[in-house]
Design a protein around this motif. Sequence first.
Motif, PDB file in Angstrom:
ATOM      1  N   CYS A   7      67.643  75.883  46.039  1.00 54.05           N
ATOM      2  CA  CYS A   7      67.370  76.012  44.605  1.00 54.05           C
ATOM      3  C   CYS A   7      68.678  76.290  43.854  1.00 54.05           C
ATOM      4  N   HIS A   9      68.949  77.361  41.022  1.00 55.05           N
ATOM      5  CA  HIS A   9      68.756  78.495  40.112  1.00 55.05           C
ATOM      6  C   HIS A   9      68.892  79.828  40.850  1.00 55.05           C
ATOM      7  N   CYS A  10      68.282  79.943  42.060  1.00 56.96           N
ATOM      8  CA  CYS A  10      68.288  81.245  42.761  1.00 56.96           C
ATOM      9  C   CYS A  10      68.751  81.150  44.215  1.00 56.96           C
ATOM     10  N   ASN A  12      67.351  80.083  46.823  1.00 56.59           N
ATOM     11  CA  ASN A  12      66.285  80.076  47.825  1.00 56.59           C
ATOM     12  C   ASN A  12      66.130  78.657  48.373  1.00 56.59           C
ATOM     13  N   CYS A  27      61.007  75.458  43.916  1.00 55.91           N
ATOM     14  CA  CYS A  27      61.350  76.745  44.517  1.00 55.91           C
ATOM     15  C   CYS A  27      60.149  77.682  44.432  1.00 55.91           C
ATOM     16  N   CYS A  30      61.506  81.365  42.537  1.00 56.28           N
ATOM     17  CA  CYS A  30      61.676  81.475  41.073  1.00 56.28           C
ATOM     18  C   CYS A  30      60.850  80.444  40.315  1.00 56.28           C
TER      19      CYS A  30
HETATM   20 ZN   LIG Z   1      64.687  79.334  42.839  1.00 53.90          ZN
END
Ligand SMILES: [Zn+2]
Length: 168
Positions: A7, A9-10, A12, A27, A30
């Motif tokens: 991901c 963004h995070c 993961n 994901c 998030c």
């Molecule tokens: Zn994420």
Amino acid sequence: MKKLIYCSHCSNKNSYSQIDGAIRYHCSKCKTIHYQNPKPTATLICMKNDEILLVKRAFDPGKGEWSLPGGFIELGETPEEGAVRELKEETNLDGEAVKLIGNCSHFNSVFGDILLLGIIMKINNWGNLIPGDDAQSAGFFKLNESPKMAFECHNKILSIYKKSLHKL
Ligand SMILES: [Zn+2]
């Protein structure tokens, strides 16, 4: 696509499964859905009287083969702005985008999935023609004598253009 394993963004690990109507990377931590879309390109039809301008490609894919001039539309550009910029970069010509005539999708190419937009251009001064960064040479061909091009979508866009002429 390897880059979507994690991901953005995070960090993961993404799942690749059904969500929001299709199989997509997303994901579970998030909840970000990583949508993938085709990259739009401006693919240019430039007629000089009854001949079409083609460029011989300087690089792969399709190195040494003919194609319509054009290239990827950049972030923040309209298709018409991208068309004018690509025309200048590849041929040194100044022109205007006159009409969007059709499109063709090409999946899993070297650059990923591409959406080609066929755009008719009006050239202001043919005397400025100099093949540019992605083109090793330029040539003019009668529509019915043009060579087979490097990309199937360019052949398709040219055939859309030829068909449009019969409707005029
Ligand atoms: Zn994420």
